[in-house]
Design an enzyme around this catalytic site. Structure first.
Site, PDB file in Angstrom:
ATOM      1  N   ASP A 195       1.198  -1.362  -0.117  1.00 39.46           N
ATOM      2  CA  ASP A 195      -0.099  -0.022   0.212  1.00 39.46           C
ATOM      3  C   ASP A 195       1.034   1.175   0.236  1.00 39.46           C
ATOM      4  O   ASP A 195       0.266   2.677  -0.112  1.00 39.46           O
ATOM      5  CB  ASP A 195      -0.631   0.309   0.899  1.00 39.46           C
ATOM      6  N   GLU A 248      11.676  -4.518  11.515  1.00 42.40           N
ATOM      7  CA  GLU A 248      12.503  -3.909  11.434  1.00 42.40           C
ATOM      8  C   GLU A 248      14.263  -3.985  12.066  1.00 42.40           C
ATOM      9  O   GLU A 248      15.202  -4.262  11.765  1.00 42.40           O
ATOM     10  CB  GLU A 248      12.577  -1.807  10.754  1.00 42.40           C
TER      11      GLU A 248
HETATM   12  N1  UDP Z   1       0.122  -7.682   5.235  1.00 47.84           N
HETATM   13  C1  UDP Z   1      -0.405  -8.661   5.936  1.00 47.84           C
HETATM   14  N2  UDP Z   1      -1.269  -9.707   6.322  1.00 47.84           N
HETATM   15  C2  UDP Z   1      -1.936  -9.006   7.156  1.00 47.84           C
HETATM   16  C3  UDP Z   1      -1.847  -7.561   7.835  1.00 47.84           C
HETATM   17  C4  UDP Z   1      -0.958  -7.183   6.498  1.00 47.84           C
HETATM   18  O1  UDP Z   1       0.331  -9.814   4.785  1.00 47.84           O
HETATM   19  O2  UDP Z   1      -2.394  -9.283   8.301  1.00 47.84           O
HETATM   20  C5  UDP Z   1       0.457  -7.099   4.984  1.00 47.84           C
HETATM   21  C6  UDP Z   1       0.129  -6.118   4.159  1.00 47.84           C
HETATM   22  O3  UDP Z   1      -0.904  -6.100   2.635  1.00 47.84           O
HETATM   23  C7  UDP Z   1       1.229  -5.011   3.610  1.00 47.84           C
HETATM   24  C8  UDP Z   1       2.346  -5.640   4.888  1.00 47.84           C
HETATM   25  O4  UDP Z   1       1.725  -6.303   5.327  1.00 47.84           O
HETATM   26  O5  UDP Z   1       2.082  -5.118   2.788  1.00 47.84           O
HETATM   27  C9  UDP Z   1       2.286  -4.311   6.907  1.00 47.84           C
HETATM   28  O6  UDP Z   1       0.585  -4.016   6.500  1.00 47.84           O
HETATM   29  P1  UDP Z   1      -0.635  -2.992   7.036  1.00 47.84           P
HETATM   30  O7  UDP Z   1       0.093  -2.058   5.624  1.00 47.84           O
HETATM   31  O8  UDP Z   1      -1.306  -2.725   7.074  1.00 47.84           O
HETATM   32  O9  UDP Z   1       0.589  -2.051   7.939  1.00 47.84           O
HETATM   33  P2  UDP Z   1       0.824  -0.473   7.886  1.00 47.84           P
HETATM   34  O10 UDP Z   1       0.489  -0.087   7.050  1.00 47.84           O
HETATM   35  O11 UDP Z   1      -0.521  -0.119   9.468  1.00 47.84           O
HETATM   36  O12 UDP Z   1       2.368  -0.226   8.578  1.00 47.84           O
HETATM   37 MN    MN Z   2       0.871  -0.250   4.929  1.00 49.64          MN
END
Ligand code: UDP
Ligand code: MN
Length: 242
Positions: free
Chosen positions: A107, A190
């Site tokens: 995203d 990280e």
């Molecule tokens: N993701 C996943 N399983 C989950 C939630 C998130 O594989 O249950 C993936 C999501 O598609 C993204 C990454 O892990 O590529 C980080 O998640 P997210 O973008 O929701 O996190 P944030 O933007 O809150 O850091």
């Molecule tokens: Mn994200």
């Protein structure tokens, strides 16, 4: 001379998934020598994602790695994408010999120039990430061309207080560290991963994006589409046809 950028993208099922993956893919389509590892948080590969990934014409592998059940049950912060990224690292260890690894969430927003900034990484390279945490920016702090610290909305005692989108690792460097992996530790993914690259210290970080003065990636988040209708019961009712 390293050339391939291995992009590891965790992804999971939700209404915004195809839109997010399409946007990311159409960024990657503009970049040379990309190998995209798309890792689904799922027990099985979704056939429609297979069709979608095939359609872009990018070199890719479609992999799966479900989040372990013990973490799915947690009500608070989950280790999102960790199983997926470790699956991607396993694929790299089994298949890659050169190049660089980058963790690209599905995203975020990526400037195509970022991938060429990271392409010639010797160990670990870093750069700023925009729209990140409540400070709006996560970045190495550079003075006279030297790393002197980190700026991030949440330092939390981390040795490497950086965002997932803010660094890349040389494949050769990774392969010399067979135990390097990402911990199931929300907020410390990280830092935990970068610590497993020991011996590796902050002064060895290769600074990119004009000594970290340019933002080439943003931690954007796609707004959840919350249907206001109960789409199951109302499936065919929201129409002006009498
Ligand atoms: N993701 C996943 N399983 C989950 C939630 C998130 O594989 O249950 C993936 C999501 O598609 C993204 C990454 O892990 O590529 C980080 O998640 P997210 O973008 O929701 O996190 P944030 O933007 O809150 O850091
Ligand atoms: Mn994200």
């Amino acid at each position: 001379e390293p050339s391939t950028v291995y992009v590891i993208t965790p992804t999971y099922r939700r209404p915004e998934q195809v839109a997010d993956l399409t946007r990311l893919a159409q960024t990657l389509m503009l970049v040379r020598d990309i190998h995209w590892l798309v890792v689904e948080d799922s027990q099985v590969k979704s056939p429609h994602l297979g069709v979608l990934l095939q359609s872009f014409g990018i070199r890719y592998n479609h992999l799966i790695a479900p989040m372990p059940d013990r973490f799915k049950k947690i009500r608070g912060a989950k280790p999102k994408g960790v199983a997926n990224r470790n699956r991607g690292l396993k694929w790299i260890r089994q298949n890659a010999v050169e190049g660089v690894v980058y963790f690209a969430d599905d995203d975020n927003t990526y400037d195509v120039r970022l991938f060429n900034e990271m392409r010639n990484t010797q160990k670990v390279s870093m750069w700023p990430v925009g729209l990140c945490t409540r400070t709006g920016l996560s970045t190495p702090i550079v003075k006279n061309g030297q790393l002197i610290g980190f700026y991030d909305g949440w330092i939390a005692g981390r040795k490497f207080p950086v965002d997932m989108a803010g660094f890349a690792v040389s494949v050769k460097f990774l392969l010399e560290r067979p135990n390097a992996q990402m911990p199931y530790k929300p907020g410390f993914e990280e830092d935990g991963f970068l610590r497993t690259l020991a011996p590796f210290e902050p002064h060895e970080i290769e600074l990119r994006a004009d000594n970290c003065t340019k933002i080439l990636v943003w931690h954007t988040q796609t707004k959840k589409n919350e249907p206001s209708l109960n789409v199951d019961k109302e499936k065919y009712k929201n129409t002006n046809i009498l």
